[in-house]
Enzyme design. Structure first.
Site, PDB file in Angstrom:
ATOM      1  N   ASP A  61      -5.137   5.407   0.648  1.00  0.00           N
ATOM      2  CA  ASP A  61      -4.437   6.258  -0.467  1.00  0.00           C
ATOM      3  C   ASP A  61      -4.401   5.298  -1.633  1.00  0.00           C
ATOM      4  OD1 ASP A  61      -2.580   4.780   0.828  1.00  0.00           O
ATOM      5  OD2 ASP A  61      -1.261   6.222   0.990  1.00  0.00           O
ATOM      6  N   GLU A  89      -0.099   1.840  -2.089  1.00  0.00           N
ATOM      7  CA  GLU A  89       0.346   3.337  -2.360  1.00  0.00           C
ATOM      8  C   GLU A  89       1.093   3.671  -3.711  1.00  0.00           C
ATOM      9  OE1 GLU A  89       4.054   5.399  -0.879  1.00  0.00           O
ATOM     10  OE2 GLU A  89       2.622   5.979   0.564  1.00  0.00           O
TER      11      GLU A  89
END
Length: 404
Positions: free
Chosen positions: A142, A79
């Site tokens: 993500d 991330e």
């Protein structure tokens, strides 16, 4: 339901206006960019490191523990890597070192493939420069998506990353997407419980639009993922958060009965609430509004903006760190987190129905956010603050030119 329908109709009428005239803080852009440059320098000095065969975002570079289920000896997570790569390519026109540092981050990404294969990144690295044991070699959606977007943008800016982007996007479609065109939690989320789940912060419609326009043979798939996400997350908000527009961190019940997750599906008591994952959902919608002018983003953001402005009486420092979907605040929540201020500030570019109140609100958010010292926050709050400042300063949509 009637309220949301009226908001949607209003946004359809003003779609072109919103695309051409998003709301920004009234402080002159030159001053906003100066504030961004100062914070960017502080953020890089604190978190951006060279080593382990490349460059990375040290999530404990401020001396604070990395949360989110990572190893106790965490160096970085995918991330953070995606955020860092995006920030570097977006700041390239203002930072001569960005190109070289991006190349270092791309090298680190390439050295830490997920166990499932090329194109996805192992989500957790430790201070011995290895992937964390007990699951650190799996991917997180993500990070995969932001890294893929950064590779594509870097290829447009500098060249040389087109093949990496193509491998990444094809890997995402193969291993991070369900049969129902929703984003998985990661390449690991294939058993019965997690295969029916999705994370609101993995819905990135602006990125999906970019991918669709960049890849002819895969364009229809990215468009389907974008449309499916708007439909499902819009339904969740209508059914469970009609007055607020909020969405939960996680949903379950795909494809037939999508609904907020119960507590402790994956991370904690707030898994079915608007909490530390879902806070990024308004920012993702704001990027889509900024870049495509999509009326669906505008409609959803208008509802969120009106609710949070009224709920806080226009005081950003009253924004809580978690909300139930009806807008109530669970017990033991703090206020004034840079992470939450940043994401609501980004959302505020859409405004609502009251321009004067909206301008006061986005101004208040900007001043409150930029007044928070870096030392008062951790990697997550400071990085979301950075990303929001890039957008609100006007730097996110800056037209980049080749620096060859």
């Amino acid at each position: 339901m009637i309220r949301i329908a009226l908001v949607l109709a209003w946004c359809l009428i003003l779609q072109v206006h919103l695309q051409a005239h998003p709301l920004f803080p009234s402080l002159p852009q030159a001053d906003r960019l100066t504030a961004l440059d100062t914070f960017w320098a502080d953020w890089k000095r604190t978190y951006l490191r060279e080593g382990c065969g490349g460059a990375y975002v040290d999530t404990s570079g401020d001396g604070k523990m990395t949360w989110g289920g990572s190893s106790t000896s965490t160096l970085t997570i995918s991330e953070a890597h995606g955020y860092g790569m995006l920030a570097l390519v977006k700041m390239a026109s203002r930072d001569p070192a960005a190109r070289e540092q991006f190349a270092g981050m791309a090298a680190f990404y390439g050295a830490h493939e997920a166990a499932s294969g090329p194109g996805l990144m192992a989500w957790n690295q430790t201070r011995d420069c290895e992937d964390a044991p007990d699951g650190g070699e799996m991917s997180a959606t993500d990070g995969d998506l932001d890294t893929a977007l950064a590779l594509h943008l870097a290829d447009r800016l500098w060249g040389g990353y087109g093949e990496d982007f193509d491998v990444a996007q094809r890997a995402i479609l193969e291993r991070d997407v369900t049969d129902d065109a929703m984003m998985r939690l990661g390449d690991w989320a294939t058993d019965e419980e997690f295969a029916q789940s999705s994370r609101s912060s993995d819905f990135m419609p602006a990125s999906f639009a970019v991918f669709s326009s960049a890849t002819g043979d895969l364009s229809a798939r990215w468009t389907a993922i974008r449309d499916r996400g708007y439909a499902v997350w819009g339904r969740i908000s209508r059914d469970y958060a009609e007055e607020t527009g909020l969405v939960p961190d996680f949903l379950v019940g795909l494809p037939e009965n999508p609904r907020p997750a119960n507590p402790f599906l994956l991370e904690g008591a707030g898994d079915g609430q608007f909490s530390w994952n879902a806070l990024r959902f308004p920012w993702r919608l704001s990027l889509d509004l900024l870049e495509t002018g999509d009326a669906r983003a505008a409609a959803h953001l208008v509802l969120i903006n009106r609710w949070i402005r009224n709920a806080t009486a226009g005081d950003p420092l009253r924004i809580a760190t978690t909300y139930r979907l009806d807008g109530r605040i669970p017990e033991d929540q703090s206020t004034g987190s840079a992470a939450f201020l940043a994401m609501f500030a980004a959302a505020a570019i859409a405004g609502s129905e009251d321009h004067d109140a909206d301008q006061r609100w986005i101004d208040a958010l900007w001043y409150a956010l930029t007044a928070i010292p870096l030392a008062d926050e951790d990697y997550y709050g400071n990085t979301l603050k950075l990303l929001a400042m890039i957008e609100l300063s006007g730097q996110w949509q800056e037209n980049a030119h080749s620096q060859d």
